[in-house]
Design a protein around this motif. Structure first.
Motif, mmCIF file in Angstrom:
data_model
loop_
_atom_site.group_PDB
_atom_site.id
_atom_site.type_symbol
_atom_site.label_atom_id
_atom_site.label_comp_id
_atom_site.label_asym_id
_atom_site.label_seq_id
_atom_site.Cartn_x
_atom_site.Cartn_y
_atom_site.Cartn_z
ATOM 1 N N ASP A 142 32.873 42.404 47.687
ATOM 2 C CA ASP A 142 32.890 42.808 46.284
ATOM 3 C C ASP A 142 32.415 44.238 46.058
ATOM 4 O O ASP A 142 32.240 44.656 44.916
ATOM 5 N N GLY A 149 36.068 42.202 40.456
ATOM 6 C CA GLY A 149 36.696 41.652 39.259
ATOM 7 C C GLY A 149 37.194 40.238 39.480
ATOM 8 O O GLY A 149 37.050 39.362 38.612
ATOM 9 N N LYS A 152 34.360 37.749 39.380
ATOM 10 C CA LYS A 152 33.899 37.492 38.013
ATOM 11 C C LYS A 152 34.851 36.548 37.290
ATOM 12 O O LYS A 152 34.414 35.601 36.620
ATOM 13 N N SER A 156 31.803 30.758 39.415
ATOM 14 C CA SER A 156 30.986 30.265 40.526
ATOM 15 C C SER A 156 31.620 29.094 41.258
ATOM 16 O O SER A 156 31.275 28.824 42.412
#
Length: 259
Positions: A142, A149, A152, A156
């Motif tokens: 990342d 991105g 995100k 999770s």
């Protein structure tokens, strides 16, 4: 994650064993070499071997590999892909090998599922003195903007606390290590990371993320919504919208030695 939830996540892969075998990445060879300081003929146990992603890398580097996997569907895929490898039903908490049977124990994206209160003494039992225990995890890099991105947007369930470098370092520093006990203990852990990558298309990357445990256990509607958000993100990025690309990754290794 409580024990029941962890068990539900850990047992989710069998239903997706074929997709797992097709879409999950292998491991950086430099990471495997560093993990084990491999010599030809080294006796290695691949514990929680899944469909054999790490097993195949070990065989290619000349190790004498035994693979142990609890899920029948995953083990069937491993045996199909690697018919010459000794593949056994078993788990980290009940390893079907004799005392001191191996020189190294490895786990590819699996050690976080082990109950180390039980698995630690079992690993110590089958591992010869001076042998190595190593966990390997494939991480999304990342530090690359579009990958950050993606993490995100995916959330999770698809990109968890062991799936990016900073969080992996923190989570694996001590959480999953065997506790000292019985006749053996382990020395201080070491961590290292190695550049890796996987050739993907937007579609195949979605299929890869769909094999994550957090996604597999979602109710169908939530899963499709989550995967739809990922598809939309990838379609809107110039790096991933058309054709093939390399997914930037690292293979992280946690290594320690049996005393």
């Amino acid at each position: 994650m409580d024990p029941d939830e962890r068990s539900r996540h850990a047992s989710s892969f069998g239903a997706a064993a074929v997709a797992y075998a097709e879409h999950r990445p292998d491991y950086a060879q430099a990471a495997v070499r560093w993990a084990l300081e491999l010599a030809p003929g080294l006796r290695v146990l691949d514990l929680g071997a899944g469909t054999g992603k790490l097993t195949g890398a070990l065989v290619a580097l000349g190790a004498d590999v035994t693979a142990v996997e609890p899920d029948p569907g995953m083990l069937a895929e491993l045996r199909r892909a690697l018919p010459d490898v000794r593949g056994l039903a078993g788990s980290a908490e009940a390893i079907p090998l004799s005392d001191g049977a191996v020189d190294a124990v490895v786990a590819g994206n699996a050690m976080h599922w082990f109950d180390m209160a039980v698995a630690g003494p079992e690993i110590s039992r089958v591992l010869a003195p001076g042998g190595v225990l190593a966990g390997l995890w494939n991480l999304l890099d990342d530090r690359v903007a579009w990958v950050a991105g993606l993490a995100k947007v995916a959330g999770s369930a698809a990109v968890g606390p062991r799936d990016t470098p900073d969080s992996w370092r923190a989570v694996t520093a001590g959480l999953h290590l065997p506790k000292n006990g019985g006749a053996a203990c382990f020395g201080a852990p070491e961590q290292a990371e190695f550049a890796h990558g996987q050739r993907r298309t937007a579609g195949s990357l979605v299929e890869t993320l769909a094999t994550r445990a957090g996604v597999l256990v979602m109710p169908e509607g939530e899963r499709e919504a989550a995967l739809g958000r990922i598809r939309a993100f990838l379609a809107g990025r110039p790096e991933t919208a058309d054709g093939e690309f390399i997914l930037p990754m690292l293979t992280g290794v946690l290594r320690l030695r049996r005393l």
